[in-house]
Design a protein around this motif. Structure first.
Motif, mmCIF file in Angstrom:
data_model
loop_
_atom_site.group_PDB
_atom_site.id
_atom_site.type_symbol
_atom_site.label_atom_id
_atom_site.label_comp_id
_atom_site.label_asym_id
_atom_site.label_seq_id
_atom_site.Cartn_x
_atom_site.Cartn_y
_atom_site.Cartn_z
ATOM 1 N N ASP A 54 -0.278 -7.529 2.790
ATOM 2 C CA ASP A 54 0.195 -6.192 2.389
ATOM 3 C C ASP A 54 1.711 -6.060 2.521
ATOM 4 O OD1 ASP A 54 -0.365 -3.501 1.492
ATOM 5 O OD2 ASP A 54 0.103 -2.818 3.533
ATOM 6 N N SER B 92 -4.112 16.959 -0.419
ATOM 7 C CA SER B 92 -2.826 17.368 0.145
ATOM 8 C C SER B 92 -2.373 18.734 -0.364
ATOM 9 C CB SER B 92 -1.750 16.325 -0.168
ATOM 10 O OG SER B 92 -1.574 16.220 -1.570
ATOM 11 N N THR C 76 -1.031 13.083 -11.912
ATOM 12 C CA THR C 76 -2.212 13.417 -11.123
ATOM 13 C C THR C 76 -2.038 14.784 -10.497
ATOM 14 O OG1 THR C 76 -1.287 12.318 -9.167
ATOM 15 C CG2 THR C 76 -2.731 11.009 -10.595
ATOM 16 N N CYS D 206 11.368 3.363 1.720
ATOM 17 C CA CYS D 206 11.251 4.399 0.698
ATOM 18 C C CYS D 206 12.286 4.177 -0.408
ATOM 19 C CB CYS D 206 11.407 5.787 1.311
ATOM 20 S SG CYS D 206 13.031 6.142 1.992
ATOM 21 N N ASN E 280 2.342 1.722 -3.588
ATOM 22 C CA ASN E 280 1.320 2.182 -4.530
ATOM 23 C C ASN E 280 0.906 3.622 -4.255
ATOM 24 O OD1 ASN E 280 1.021 -0.087 -6.216
ATOM 25 N ND2 ASN E 280 -0.259 -1.126 -4.713
ATOM 26 N N SER E 281 0.802 3.999 -2.990
ATOM 27 C CA SER E 281 0.384 5.369 -2.666
ATOM 28 C C SER E 281 1.436 6.384 -3.079
ATOM 29 C CB SER E 281 0.099 5.484 -1.169
ATOM 30 O OG SER E 281 1.284 5.265 -0.409
ATOM 31 N N CYS E 282 2.700 6.028 -2.934
ATOM 32 C CA CYS E 282 3.770 6.955 -3.308
ATOM 33 C C CYS E 282 3.908 7.069 -4.825
ATOM 34 C CB CYS E 282 5.099 6.514 -2.696
ATOM 35 S SG CYS E 282 5.173 6.647 -0.903
ATOM 36 N N CYS E 283 3.681 5.966 -5.525
ATOM 37 C CA CYS E 283 3.859 5.964 -6.982
ATOM 38 C C CYS E 283 2.576 6.284 -7.735
ATOM 39 C CB CYS E 283 4.401 4.610 -7.446
ATOM 40 S SG CYS E 283 6.018 4.182 -6.772
ATOM 41 N N GLY E 284 1.456 6.321 -7.026
ATOM 42 C CA GLY E 284 0.193 6.565 -7.701
ATOM 43 C C GLY E 284 -0.255 5.403 -8.559
ATOM 44 N N SER F 52 0.833 -1.211 0.000
ATOM 45 C CA SER F 52 0.000 0.000 0.000
ATOM 46 C C SER F 52 0.866 1.258 0.000
ATOM 47 C CB SER F 52 -0.916 -0.005 1.227
ATOM 48 O OG SER F 52 -0.153 -0.103 2.436
ATOM 49 N N TYR F 53 1.996 1.215 0.723
ATOM 50 C CA TYR F 53 2.892 2.376 0.746
ATOM 51 C C TYR F 53 3.509 2.621 -0.627
ATOM 52 C CZ TYR F 53 7.165 5.026 1.680
ATOM 53 O OH TYR F 53 8.181 5.952 1.635
ATOM 54 N N SER G 160 -1.550 0.991 -8.802
ATOM 55 C CA SER G 160 -2.380 -0.040 -8.172
ATOM 56 C C SER G 160 -1.795 -1.410 -8.510
ATOM 57 C CB SER G 160 -3.832 0.070 -8.666
ATOM 58 O OG SER G 160 -4.392 1.322 -8.344
#
Length: 433
Positions: free
Chosen positions: A177, A217, A212, A194, A146-150, A143-144, A152
């Motif tokens: 996960d 944010s 995006t 990271c 995917n969230s950082c790279c935008g 999840s980390y 899925s």
């Protein structure tokens, strides 16, 4: 290399005093005559023993960390190579030796094979085999990443991408996960997940990442009040015809104190522990040295020279964790064929007016208003009888000394090699917040 050809490590117990007593000692010759080798002697100079590497025939191969012998030189006919790395930090030396051996191993007859060496240390009863090529274990959250790279990406997708980057990856059995990642010894730069996420983005392709617009944010930047105040004062001074300068924040001790006829009480200036040059010994406590050095370097330019600076100075402060504090100052200097005292005074009045500070005795100086006034003072930086302190009264009636201005003393001008009279001012901008 086979086992018989492995070189043995020995310690040659030589006392330091004996090297200094013998005028013809190798150590003394290196210290006095060789600039390249001499800089490494401090590592072992005070040690009671010195390391030496011998081969099976007790031929000297190396005297680390000083020099290698001609006997151990690699040639085009060399088939067996013994890699030795010397360092004063065990962690660093292991990182270097692991990377070096791993990259060198691809040129072996049997590619990517390494024969380790067992090191026995009698002085601490420790033994270990090196190099240790075991990968480091780490975990990364899907999840980390995917969230950082935008993205899925699935666990399988991320595993495939990380394998391109030389990782060994498998999904965790206990948590869907989590990915269990084995980091190769050649990637000492990977310290956190990271770093693993960055490698996923590289393998995926930065240009392929979706574009995006920041959503929740998104923020609107607001300047710090102190920086905004400094910008306002700089803009006003520039519009009055003054030129901004940006000298270094470090200066010599004499420039900050003796050349300004000021004494150091030892509790004011932040000193550098090991200054590389006498020009940068302390962090300035006043903006005047930098401005005066700027005038000195431009004294051949047409007169008058009108310069200012709005920047930080530093003071010792034992009450703070870092034992020092920054303070934002504004300073200006006028250099010409006349002193220009009235010019500096005029700039002070303009800055105060722009900041909404009235003049004491003026129509806006009634109780409950903010005003300023000047008083004659004795400051050895300035010419006797030509110096004034700047005071400010706040709305609550409290007063504070916020700066000084005047005509600089001839001895100050002589130290800075300025042949013309100079008037200068310096105020503490933080008093206006």
């Amino acid at each position: 290399m086979n086992g018989k050809e492995l070189m043995e490590f020995y310690e040659v117990r030589c006392r330091v005093s004996s090297f200094y007593e013998e005028g013809t000692s190798i150590l003394r010759q290196w210290m006095q005559n060789d600039r390249n080798l001499g800089k490494y002697l401090s590592i072992i100079r005070d040690s009671p023993v010195y390391p030496v590497i011998l081969d099976a025939n007790r031929t000297v191969c190396s005297l680390p960390p000083i020099i290698n012998s001609n006997h151990s030189k690699i040639t085009l006919d060399t088939r067996n190579v013994f890699i030795e790395v010397t360092a004063t930090d065990r962690t660093k030396v292991e990182i270097v030796i692991n990377i070096l051996v791993a990259m060198f191993s691809q040129y072996c007859d049997e590619a990517f094979t390494v024969e380790p060496v067992k090191i026995v240390s009698p002085h601490n009863n420790e033994s270990r085999e090196v190099p240790d090529m075991t990968p480091r274990s780490a975990v990364a959250e899907i999840s980390y990443i995917n969230s950082c790279c935008g993205l899925s990406l699935t666990a399988a997708d991320i595993c495939t991408l990380l394998e391109k980057m030389a990782y060994t990856v498998k999904p965790s059995v206990s948590d869907p996960d989590i990915l269990e990642v084995d980091i190769p010894v050649t990637r000492a730069d990977v310290l956190h997940q990271c770093d693993i996420m960055e490698d996923v983005a590289i393998a995926y392709g930065y240009n392929n990442l979706p574009l995006t617009f920041p959503g929740k944010s998104g923020t609107i930047a607001v300047p710090l009040p102190l920086n905004k105040l400094g910008d306002i004062v700089r803009l006003e001074a520039a519009m009055c015809g003054w030129s901004e300068v940006m000298p270094l924040i470090l200066c010599s001790h004499d420039e900050n104190f003796a050349w300004l006829n000021r004494k150091d009480d030892g509790k004011t200036a932040v000193r550098l522990a090991n200054p590389k040059t006498a020009e940068y010994q302390i962090v300035r406590t006043s903006l005047l040295p930098g401005i005066l050095k700027t005038i000195r370097e431009n004294r051949k330019h047409s007169l008058p020279i009108k310069v200012f600076e709005s920047s930080d100075v530093a003071f010792k402060d034992e009450s703070l964790e870092r034992k020092s504090r920054n303070e934002r100052h504004f300073a200006a200097a006028f250099c010409g064929k006349t002193s220009g005292f009235e010019v500096v005074h005029g700039l002070l009045d303009r800055v105060m007016t722009m900041l909404g500070i009235g003049v004491w005795g003026g129509p806006e100086s009634e109780e409950g208003t903010e005003v300023y006034w000047i008083e004659a003072c004795d400051d050895e930086t300035y010419f006797p009888g030509r110096a004034a302190s700047i005071w400010r009264r706040y709305k609550d009636g409290k007063t504070k000394l916020i700066g000084t201005f005047g005509i600089l003393h001839p001895s100050v001008l002589e130290k800075f090699e300025i042949p013309y009279p100079v008037s200068a001012m310096e105020i503490n901008l933080e008093a206006f917040l």
